[in-house]
Design an enzyme around this catalytic site. Structure first.
Site, PDB file in Angstrom:
ATOM      1  N   ARG A 132       0.823  -1.211   0.000  1.00 26.27           N
ATOM      2  CA  ARG A 132       0.000   0.000   0.000  1.00 26.27           C
ATOM      3  C   ARG A 132       0.863   1.271   0.000  1.00 26.27           C
ATOM      4  O   ARG A 132       0.696   2.156  -0.834  1.00 26.27           O
ATOM      5  CB  ARG A 132      -0.930  -0.015   1.217  1.00 26.27           C
ATOM      6  CG  ARG A 132      -2.044   0.997   1.207  1.00 26.27           C
ATOM      7  CD  ARG A 132      -2.942   0.768   2.422  1.00 26.27           C
ATOM      8  NE  ARG A 132      -3.135  -0.657   2.631  1.00 26.27           N
ATOM      9  CZ  ARG A 132      -4.066  -1.374   2.022  1.00 26.27           C
ATOM     10  NH1 ARG A 132      -4.911  -0.793   1.225  1.00 26.27           N
ATOM     11  NH2 ARG A 132      -4.153  -2.676   2.228  1.00 26.27           N
ATOM     12  N   THR A 133       1.780   1.357   0.945  1.00 25.32           N
ATOM     13  CA  THR A 133       2.609   2.555   1.060  1.00 25.32           C
ATOM     14  C   THR A 133       3.536   2.682  -0.143  1.00 25.32           C
ATOM     15  O   THR A 133       3.725   3.762  -0.696  1.00 25.32           O
ATOM     16  CB  THR A 133       3.427   2.504   2.368  1.00 25.32           C
ATOM     17  OG1 THR A 133       2.536   2.298   3.464  1.00 25.32           O
ATOM     18  CG2 THR A 133       4.167   3.790   2.589  1.00 25.32           C
ATOM     19  N   ARG A 149      11.322   3.033   3.942  1.00 24.17           N
ATOM     20  CA  ARG A 149      10.662   2.168   4.907  1.00 24.17           C
ATOM     21  C   ARG A 149      11.773   1.414   5.619  1.00 24.17           C
ATOM     22  O   ARG A 149      12.403   0.541   5.016  1.00 24.17           O
ATOM     23  CB  ARG A 149       9.701   1.220   4.181  1.00 24.17           C
ATOM     24  CG  ARG A 149       9.213  -0.002   4.953  1.00 24.17           C
ATOM     25  CD  ARG A 149       8.345   0.289   6.149  1.00 24.17           C
ATOM     26  NE  ARG A 149       7.145   1.036   5.885  1.00 24.17           N
ATOM     27  CZ  ARG A 149       5.913   0.557   5.982  1.00 24.17           C
ATOM     28  NH1 ARG A 149       5.732  -0.684   6.358  1.00 24.17           N
ATOM     29  NH2 ARG A 149       4.861   1.309   5.735  1.00 24.17           N
ATOM     30  N   HIS A 192       5.218   6.653  11.467  1.00 30.36           N
ATOM     31  CA  HIS A 192       4.734   6.536  10.095  1.00 30.36           C
ATOM     32  C   HIS A 192       4.019   7.860   9.820  1.00 30.36           C
ATOM     33  O   HIS A 192       2.805   7.900   9.671  1.00 30.36           O
ATOM     34  CB  HIS A 192       3.794   5.351   9.972  1.00 30.36           C
ATOM     35  CG  HIS A 192       3.469   4.967   8.556  1.00 30.36           C
ATOM     36  ND1 HIS A 192       4.044   5.569   7.458  1.00 30.36           N
ATOM     37  CD2 HIS A 192       2.605   4.058   8.057  1.00 30.36           C
ATOM     38  CE1 HIS A 192       3.559   5.014   6.353  1.00 30.36           C
ATOM     39  NE2 HIS A 192       2.682   4.112   6.695  1.00 30.36           N
TER      40      HIS A 192
END
Lengths: 319, 319, 319
Positions: free
Chosen positions: A61-62, A112, A140
């Site tokens: 998703r990210t 990440r 985040h």
């Protein structure tokens, strides 16, 4: 460049002025991308810039959200989700990897990380802006901004809201960050609904206490829904459970069911209230809820891409 | 948009009119791309559009084929081959993933699913066209179109052909789909060559019977080659064998050798006939065959990219 | 095309004339990319061309270096680091994979192979240039060029240099290739520093002897540093140790420490000398050395991207 680099490292760096200005820019960015898509065009706001995604942990998703955000801005996109198989396996430090990527002249690095503090370590040695896309159980920051932007878009305001947070509040990085950020805006108050052992942790409550922000706690899901402006629901983070939490779930196998929202529960909410969720969900919101206008979690994904576009523009000084 | 979305979900949706028109478009697309490459240029037919590849199973050939197809059309390309490591691992449904990707405003999604029916499920919730790039043991509709387009290019016609299919017909998704599609064109007839337990399954034969299409069956490889217009050869799908098939192979260790084509066998074919294979091959066509003009399987890969370009154009209404 | 394809397969193919011309082109390419980045622009030298990265082994540094190099030249970039999970798992030969990728009309293929000779096998069947990005324990020709280009940039010359190589010289692909290449330029001489069982192998020494190039050997790290123009340091290649080497390390656990360079050692070097390393490092150069102007290993990464840009331009006839 003489101005300092604009990293996005922690939700703590966002004050109300920053948020207000960012959301105004995001509205303009949103109008732009919708106009471009209608004409089957890609924007060129940041054409000639390169976004590099360095992901030590998989996060479809990210990862994809940033990839699309950059693409819609006209940037070139490079990067990989499998860093762990290569240089890391050979024992390279994060600092050396960041310096190496810097050598290839990207415009921005979306990271990440693997452990708390990775983004800050990266920023210490990087000559281009770092955007923290999550570092272990730490921060985040873009997530809490997109959550708040969703409220701004769906409810018209980010003040004077009764925000109900439910599910696994102990391990939920998103609810922890969002509580801290929303507490900076006047009139917001919280109710935390969680099973025993999954309550919001004391550090967050201390921050709210210190700021004079009101909050209540309960284990009963339905009581508080009629009074909520926002219900923010979360999944149990199976990958992060403490031993105590595992024991609790083993002894109370109906926990998941008790903390599942269906249409019956959602219909208790005010017509103008909104139900949010960071996704992925694993059943704790039934799909029967999806068509209800109060269900905002899919639109939340869209706002997430928009806010990431606005953040990329900010880091590069385009605003 | 008022017109319904143009998904590519199943080979069943292709009627002869569609195929005829598509192949005409593909010829134009093929001429375009060859012209552009001669001048070291990328086309811009679909510039400003974004193709997203969502692959739940690895498939280098199909993945890259679509990536190049979109690139040659001037599209932006995003996507990942490792979805299974992330959201899926956390238990997200296909529907939620498709809705999320939709939020990021792609123009088209190419989906390699995990199970039969995944593409149809995706199409039910998608606001942009879905192209099925294979769903488990189910459909792989672009494969049968590229196979037929190869015949059109190499033999000049897709009617009145004697099509010989050999190898693992039971588990071979490509031969099953191609038989159904080729049967829609007048005058085509089939011979199926397979070891015991690997014969073409009854469902396909029933379709041919119903349509009045002639077919024969044999276990003898060489008998039928001199009369074939097309020989379509396949590998044993080791990852999909039934217990009965495993037993047969254990008892008949010379099966692979018996179903291997070398130059000796290919020279039995008519000079104008063509040998096809979906690739990868694992020895069932010897490399000594490659230079023979009847060997069409490498060119088949090229036609595959061309047909995928034409299908992308069709889904986006550009034709 | 009538001219033969310009592959990059082995460091043996580079003669001094080629290197001189390539470095002149690299200087121009370097000036171009620095100019473009200052204006936040992407070059368009090779716009309309497509670079495909086919990596059978993960290598973040090399993979991304080529991706950025192509992007800065305006090329489209496709490819995957996970080929091993797909067609290869199904047993496809390298030749078939290369032919298939050729069918998709790339301009150039960058190949990280699995075994010695893979790049040459690929070149035998490819219709577009192959760049060897490392094949097992065999060649990694772009690495030795970037090492030499780093010396050219940092020291102003690639002749009359005393080059000290240290660490795991037996298994180090980079030092082996660099020794062969640097030996082609007049006046260069070498000192090899390695623990017992890790010495430079006889084949390289034979090449140096035949060419009349001087070299010395020692196990004492500090003695030779004051006289070096270049110190090229390497890590122990844990993944490639022989049994004898494993035994030696077990019996001499202080080996790594003895072959670690810190500021104390680096300060023995001449002010204008340079310390290089192919990276990743795993402690054999302490980070305290990084700020010293003699530390050239991060800049080396940048020169690596530049030299790969120049090589891509050369393979495509743009020079």
């Amino acid at each position: 460049m003489s101005r300092p680099l604009r990293h996005i490292l922690s939700a703590d760096q966002f004050d109300p002025d920053f948020v207000t200005k960012l959301f105004a820019n995001a509205n303009r960015t949103k109008a732009n991308v919708e106009h471009e898509r209608r004409h089957h065009r890609i924007g060129n706001t940041l054409a000639g810039n390169i976004l590099y995604r360095l992901f030590y942990a998989e996060s479809t998703r990210t990862y994809e959200s940033f990839g699309f955000a950059a693409t819609h801005l006209g940037m070139s996109v490079l990067g990989t989700q499998s860093v762990q198989f290569s240089s890391v396996a050979k024992g390279e430090t994060l600092e050396d990897t960041i310096k190496t990527i810097n050598s290839y002249l990207p415009s921005i690095i979306v990271l990440r990380g693997q452990a708390v503090g990775d983004a800050a370590r990266a920023a210490d040695v990087s000559r281009v802006p770092i955007i923290n896309a999550g570092d272990g159980s730490g921060e985040h920051p873009t997530q809490s901004l997109l959550d708040l932007y969703t409220m701004r878009q769906e409810l018209g305001r980010i003040e004077d809201l009764h925000i109900v947070m439910g599910g696994d509040l102990w391990n939920g990085r998103t609810v922890r960050s969002l509580a801290k950020l929303a507490a900076k805006f006047p009139g917001n108050r919280f109710t935390f609904i969680a099973p025993p052992t999954f309550e919001m942790q004391p550090d967050i409550k201390a921050i709210l206490d210190k700021a004079g922000v009101k909050y209540a706690e309960t284990t009963k899901v339905t009581d508080v829904l009629p009074d909520a402006d926002v219900v923010y629901w979360t999944r149990v983070q199976k990958e992060r459970l403490t031993e105590t939490q595992k024991d609790y779930l083993a002894e109370h196998p109906d926990t998941h069911e008790k903390y599942t929202l269906g249409l019956k529960e959602v219909k208790l909410m005010k017509p103008g209230a909104r139900l949010m969720h960071p996704l992925p969900r694993v059943g704790e919101i039934k799909t029967e809820v999806d068509p209800d206008p109060r269900a905002a979690y899919i639109r939340q994904m869209y706002y997430g891409m928009i806010i990431r576009m606005a953040l990329i523009e900010w880091t590069l000084g385009y605003e």
